[in-house]
Write a protein that holds these residues in place. Structure first.
Motif: not given
Length: 117
Positions: A18-22, A3-10
């Motif tokens: 945010t995105a979660e990749i399984k 599982i990969l959790n990604v978050s980004a803020r401008d």
């Protein structure tokens, strides 16, 4: 766990995402992994033999080309032997065993004193 959790803020607008990749789909099972490991062990000996053959063939080629570069002053039987070995290298060496290559390598060693290792 795949599982990969990604978050980004401008930084300008402070908008966040945010995105979660399984990795659920297309994942190898433990049986698949065990089979792959067993196959790798099974073919290890063949791979080692092929590596030895390729290394010896490279050394054999280098020795032949060294002899060929010193072609001047060779006796006629040595010139014929060199031509025969070059033909064998080009036409039949791919299907030859390592033992057959070593046999021909000894001819180079005995005739010209160049060691094929």
């Amino acid at each position: 766990n795949g599982i990969l959790n990604v978050s980004a803020r401008d930084q300008i607008t402070n908008a966040e995402a945010t995105a979660e990749i399984k990795a659920e789909k297309g994942r190898l099972t433990s049986d698949d992994i065990d089979k792959m490991i067993a196959d790798a062990e099974k073919y290890r000996v063949q791979d080692d033999e092929l590596n030895d053959k390729v290394a010896y063939k490279t050394s054999f080629e280098e020795a032949l080309f060294t002899v060929q570069s010193k072609h001047d002053g060779m006796k006629s039987n040595e010139v014929k032997e060199l031509a025969d070995l070059m033909d064998w290298l080009e036409l039949d060496s791919e299907s030859a065993s390592l033992d057959e290559m070593k046999k021909r390598g000894r001819v180079i060693e005995d005739t010209w004193g160049i060691i094929v290792a």
